[in-house]
Design a protein around this motif. Structure first.
Motif, PDB file in Angstrom:
ATOM      1  N   GLN A 203      -7.009 -36.233   6.348  1.00 25.05           N
ATOM      2  CA  GLN A 203      -6.941 -34.574   6.731  1.00 25.05           C
ATOM      3  C   GLN A 203      -7.119 -34.526   8.508  1.00 25.05           C
ATOM      4  O   GLN A 203      -6.280 -33.873   8.974  1.00 25.05           O
ATOM      5  CB  GLN A 203      -8.124 -33.935   6.179  1.00 25.05           C
ATOM      6  CG  GLN A 203      -8.097 -33.780   4.873  1.00 25.05           C
ATOM      7  CD  GLN A 203      -9.047 -32.927   4.075  1.00 25.05           C
ATOM      8  OE1 GLN A 203     -10.249 -33.235   4.721  1.00 25.05           O
ATOM      9  NE2 GLN A 203      -9.264 -32.456   2.711  1.00 25.05           N
ATOM     10  N   GLU A 204      -8.153 -35.172   9.214  1.00 28.16           N
ATOM     11  CA  GLU A 204      -8.133 -34.928  10.298  1.00 28.16           C
ATOM     12  C   GLU A 204      -7.045 -35.399  11.137  1.00 28.16           C
ATOM     13  O   GLU A 204      -6.371 -34.809  12.286  1.00 28.16           O
ATOM     14  CB  GLU A 204      -9.408 -35.865  10.803  1.00 28.16           C
ATOM     15  CG  GLU A 204     -10.704 -35.032  10.444  1.00 28.16           C
ATOM     16  CD  GLU A 204     -12.005 -35.760  10.767  1.00 28.16           C
ATOM     17  OE1 GLU A 204     -11.720 -37.045  11.107  1.00 28.16           O
ATOM     18  OE2 GLU A 204     -13.065 -35.128  10.600  1.00 28.16           O
ATOM     19  N   HIS A 205      -6.413 -36.603  10.715  1.00 32.23           N
ATOM     20  CA  HIS A 205      -5.284 -37.073  11.625  1.00 32.23           C
ATOM     21  C   HIS A 205      -3.964 -36.197  11.421  1.00 32.23           C
ATOM     22  O   HIS A 205      -3.129 -36.157  12.373  1.00 32.23           O
ATOM     23  CB  HIS A 205      -5.028 -38.541  11.133  1.00 32.23           C
ATOM     24  CG  HIS A 205      -5.780 -39.545  11.816  1.00 32.23           C
ATOM     25  ND1 HIS A 205      -7.087 -39.718  11.329  1.00 32.23           N
ATOM     26  CD2 HIS A 205      -5.756 -40.628  12.612  1.00 32.23           C
ATOM     27  CE1 HIS A 205      -7.747 -40.748  12.106  1.00 32.23           C
ATOM     28  NE2 HIS A 205      -6.935 -41.103  12.913  1.00 32.23           N
ATOM     29  N   LEU A 206      -3.832 -35.699  10.077  1.00 29.52           N
ATOM     30  CA  LEU A 206      -2.679 -34.925   9.850  1.00 29.52           C
ATOM     31  C   LEU A 206      -2.746 -33.659  10.592  1.00 29.52           C
ATOM     32  O   LEU A 206      -1.706 -32.932  10.937  1.00 29.52           O
ATOM     33  CB  LEU A 206      -2.419 -34.762   8.477  1.00 29.52           C
ATOM     34  CG  LEU A 206      -2.075 -35.987   7.424  1.00 29.52           C
ATOM     35  CD1 LEU A 206      -2.316 -35.614   5.984  1.00 29.52           C
ATOM     36  CD2 LEU A 206      -0.666 -36.274   7.824  1.00 29.52           C
ATOM     37  N   ILE A 207      -3.927 -32.969  10.461  1.00 26.21           N
ATOM     38  CA  ILE A 207      -4.215 -31.796  11.312  1.00 26.21           C
ATOM     39  C   ILE A 207      -3.813 -31.807  12.669  1.00 26.21           C
ATOM     40  O   ILE A 207      -3.257 -31.264  13.379  1.00 26.21           O
ATOM     41  CB  ILE A 207      -5.614 -31.248  11.115  1.00 26.21           C
ATOM     42  CG1 ILE A 207      -5.697 -30.621   9.739  1.00 26.21           C
ATOM     43  CG2 ILE A 207      -5.972 -29.865  12.059  1.00 26.21           C
ATOM     44  CD1 ILE A 207      -7.224 -30.669   9.188  1.00 26.21           C
ATOM     45  N   LYS A 208      -4.279 -33.135  13.090  1.00 26.75           N
ATOM     46  CA  LYS A 208      -4.010 -33.483  14.711  1.00 26.75           C
ATOM     47  C   LYS A 208      -2.584 -33.607  14.992  1.00 26.75           C
ATOM     48  O   LYS A 208      -2.188 -33.059  15.854  1.00 26.75           O
ATOM     49  CB  LYS A 208      -4.800 -34.723  14.967  1.00 26.75           C
ATOM     50  CG  LYS A 208      -4.602 -34.962  16.697  1.00 26.75           C
ATOM     51  CD  LYS A 208      -5.396 -36.349  16.856  1.00 26.75           C
ATOM     52  CE  LYS A 208      -5.078 -36.627  18.487  1.00 26.75           C
ATOM     53  NZ  LYS A 208      -5.793 -37.897  19.009  1.00 26.75           N
ATOM     54  N   SER A 209      -1.680 -34.080  14.047  1.00 23.73           N
ATOM     55  CA  SER A 209      -0.431 -34.230  14.196  1.00 23.73           C
ATOM     56  C   SER A 209       0.377 -32.891  13.989  1.00 23.73           C
ATOM     57  O   SER A 209       1.353 -32.668  14.843  1.00 23.73           O
ATOM     58  CB  SER A 209       0.042 -35.200  13.146  1.00 23.73           C
ATOM     59  OG  SER A 209      -0.352 -36.331  13.219  1.00 23.73           O
TER      60      SER A 209
END
Length: 373
Positions: free
Chosen positions: A135-141
């Protein structure tokens, strides 16, 4: 591989969890969909702040949508004897209108079918920390590429259904494949974190499904014996292997009305010495200690000399049996005392007993708590 001799000793290599692999696939897929990039390697930020780099093996457009792509990486567990080492972990990522990150199982990842796990029934077996990482990496993307929509994340493992048969997943009610695991992203050599997690999950599932008697065993032979003795359902059987300490530690937090510990005579003799890791790399058969226990049940000097020269614990047991000395019950008694020492704050809530078997699965010793009084 086991740690080498001092002449050849080298540091064992850490690996990466399936959760870390799935996160890397998400990062690569997001770049492919949002920035039309297909990097050969991507970086993942682990929960404790380390940055690691993973190789992306493949990119494949999903046929059902132009806004979906499949990315894959190979799990490297380092020098840990992990059943998923070398497995292909993949993610099918789809862009959707609804904001947020939504998880689904792809082929090779299981679905939760029983209460008692950290995930609800019907959820894909993707544990909380890997979910948070993705979730955190996709939100950052999404922020990096100015994307306002959401993501549907389907995580899979090639041949995961077959690999899962080597794990505790079917007994835990996780059907159809593996679990996506990890709390730090790193696999420590011989930490056996996944195995210990399955012990805890087994206890939790049994409790949540109304099981009041669980049997923890060191292997398939002792498991078959105790299952037959009590006619226990599979859900009540906990394959603890060598990790008696992990079992007892969790029972302190999550007590069960009756707990049976059952294992081969040699393993139980290690518990009788107070060892909480029964693996040969962590503890060994102590023939001096066996001799002391034999003396406690009537062994003479000549028998003690034979015990000290013995090659195996079963040889010691046979020597005592030939003289009608019940060494096995003495071993079980001391093993029970050692287990009680770990559970002393919970003993009023649990009935505890220990059984020992020979190599054929025949019982050679049994002691209950009331036998010690």
């Amino acid at each position: 591989m086991w740690p080498e001799s001092s002449e050849q000793k080298q540091e064992l290599r850490s690996g990466l969890t399936t959760g870390c692999c799935a996160t890397a696939c998400c990062v690569a897929a997001a770049q492919a969909l949002l920035a039309t990039k297909q990097p050969a390697k991507v970086e993942v930020l682990l929960p404790r702040g380390q940055l690691v780099e993973l190789v992306i093996e493949s990119y494949q457009q999903l046929g059902d949508t132009e806004q979906g792509i499949r990315t894959a990486t190979i799990k490297d567990a380092g020098d840990d004897p992990d059943v998923t080492h070398g497995a292909t972990v993949f993610v099918e990522l789809r862009l959707i209108a609804e904001k947020g990150v939504f998880f689904k199982p792809a082929k090779g990842v299981g679905t939760v079918t029983r209460a008692g796990l950290v995930l609800e029934v019907g959820e894909p077996a993707i544990n909380p920390v890997p979910r948070k990482m993705m979730q955190e990496h996709l939100i950052k993307s999404a922020e990096t590429y100015n994307y306002s929509g959401g993501f549907e994340v389907s995580v899979g493992v090639e041949n995961g259904e077959q690999i899962a048969l080597k794990t505790m997943n079917p007994r835990l009610g996780i059907l159809g494949g593996l679990s996506i695991l990890g709390t730090t992203g790193i696999v420590r050599p011989y930490s056996c974190a996944a195995y210990i997690a399955s012990i805890r999950q087994g206890i939790d599932v049994a409790r949540s499904n109304g099981i009041s008697h669980v049997a923890a065993t060191t292997g398939s032979t002792s498991e078959a014996a105790i299952k037959k003795q009590y006619q226990l359902p599979d859900m009540a059987l906990i394959e603890m292997g060598d990790f008696i300490g992990a079992l007892l530690k969790h029972l302190k937090k999550a007590p069960v009305e009756k707990v049976t510990i059952c294992g081969g005579f040699g393993k139980i003799s290690k518990l009788a010495q107070g060892h909480m890791d029964l693996n040969s790399r962590a503890s060994s058969i102590d023939f001096k200690h066996l001799a002391e226990m034999a003396v406690a049940v009537g062994a003479d000097t000549r028998l003690v000399e034979k015990i000290l020269q013995a090659n195996t614990s079963m040889e010691v047991l046979k020597l005592c049996q030939e003289q009608h000395l019940d060494l096995a019950s003495e071993v079980c008694s001391r093993a029970l005392i050692a287990a009680q020492g770990m559970l002393k704050d919970r003993l009023s809530e649990m009935e505890l007993e220990v059984w020992a078997t020979d190599r054929k699965g025949q019982f050679v010793g049994h002691v209950k708590a009331e036998d010690l009084q």
